[in-house]
Design an enzyme around this catalytic site. Structure first.
Site, short mmCIF file in Angstrom:
data_model
loop_
_atom_site.label_atom_id
_atom_site.label_comp_id
_atom_site.label_asym_id
_atom_site.label_seq_id
_atom_site.Cartn_x
_atom_site.Cartn_y
_atom_site.Cartn_z
N HIS A 159 0.84 -1.20 0.00
CA HIS A 159 0.00 0.00 0.00
C HIS A 159 0.88 1.25 0.00
CE1 HIS A 159 -3.55 2.42 1.59
NE2 HIS A 159 -2.54 3.17 2.01
N GLU A 160 1.86 1.29 0.87
CA GLU A 160 2.74 2.47 0.94
C GLU A 160 3.57 2.59 -0.34
OE1 GLU A 160 1.94 4.51 3.05
OE2 GLU A 160 0.85 3.16 4.39
N HIS A 163 1.56 4.30 -2.90
CA HIS A 163 1.61 5.76 -2.71
C HIS A 163 2.89 6.30 -3.35
CE1 HIS A 163 -1.86 6.40 -0.26
NE2 HIS A 163 -1.40 5.84 0.84
N HIS A 169 -5.45 7.26 -2.18
CA HIS A 169 -6.41 6.25 -1.75
C HIS A 169 -7.55 6.13 -2.76
CE1 HIS A 169 -4.73 7.15 2.41
NE2 HIS A 169 -4.31 5.96 2.06
N TYR A 215 -9.70 2.56 1.82
CA TYR A 215 -9.90 2.52 3.27
C TYR A 215 -10.95 1.46 3.63
CZ TYR A 215 -7.68 6.98 4.76
OH TYR A 215 -6.83 7.98 5.08
#
Ligand SMILES: [Zn+2]
Length: 260
Positions: A159-160, A163, A169, A215
């Protein structure tokens, strides 16, 4: 406004940028730390040198990427090499977990994470406070935090890394209101900014409830009540952190022109 910087990047002591993060929230970058979000902020970082125009341009219409030119460059061999350094504070299991998160991406795209040798732009991966990253390449040794043990899941690492590759998101997409309802009243005081929308280029891809960038339905919940409700079917699962979804991988391949 947001406390003392926890560490500095670069050699100057004056902050050119201040980055404040609350766990996985990383987007509040302002010159002189003026008008930073007045809310619970976990940690602030003093950035003394950064390339690019991250402080002066807001979210733009580039792909899920708040700044122009935030992509990592493509090599002549067609691969996109993302150099990284892993903090010596990580133990062997941590390193394996983080590298599994990298592999989730590199095994199915042209993005390859490589240990840094001499490159000037790289991910400086540390067990700082929480799990967070800049969006896209910002230049220099850019911090990416994966706290141990709090963030030690390969899906969280992936996930990071997404980014860092330029993605925000999923529920921040410009078209999200067609697919989810944000239940503003249920959001923790001072955390509503985490649910803002960005002008994103969605690459003509479908909204992805199963994205590793989505999320969960109770994110920043005040009293255990849902904050995000998929629609029309509220029971659609969201918030998985097992790893990048097929559509996440597809989007990386599109953004970096991998030619799947
Ligand atoms: Zn995130």
């Amino acid at each position: 406004m947001c406390g003392e910087p926890v560490w500095s990047v670069g050699v100057q002591t004056e902050c050119v940028f201040t980055l404040c993060v609350f766990q996985d929230v990383y987007l509040f970058i302002k010159l002189n730390s003026e008008s930073l979000i007045r809310s619970v902020i976990l940690v602030c970082v003093c950035i003394s040198s950064l390339k690019g125009d991250i402080a002066t341009t807001g979210p733009s219409s580039t792909i899920s990427c708040p700044i122009h030119n935030c992509k990592w460059p493509k090599s002549v061999d067609g691969f996109v090499y993302v150099p990284y350094e892993l903090s010596l504070q990580y133990d062997t299991m941590d390193r394996i977990t983080i590298e599994m998160g990298m592999l989730d991406i590199s095994s199915r795209t042209c993005v390859k994470f490589v240990p840094r040798t001499h490159q000037s732009n790289f991910l400086d991966i540390h067990p700082n406070y929480g799990c967070w990253s800049f969006v896209g390449m910002v230049g220099g040794g850019q911090p990416l935090s994966l706290q141990s043990p709090g963030c030690m899941w390969s899906g969280v690492a992936a996930h990071e890394f997404m980014h860092a590759l330029g993605f925000v998101h999923e529920q921040s997409r410009s078209d999200r209101d067609r697919y989810v309802t944000i239940l503003w009243d249920n959001i923790m005081e001072g955390q509503k900014h985490n649910f803002r929308k960005y002008h994103t280029n969605n690459l003509n891809t479908a909204y992805d409830y199963s994205s590793v960038m989505h999320y969960g339905r109770f994110a920043f919940s005040e009293e255990g009540l849902p904050t995000i409700m998929p629609k029309p079917d509220p029971n659609i699962p969201i918030g998985q952190r097992d790893g990048p979804s097929p559509l996440d991988i597809h989007k990386i391949n599109l953004l970096y022109n991998c030619g799947e």
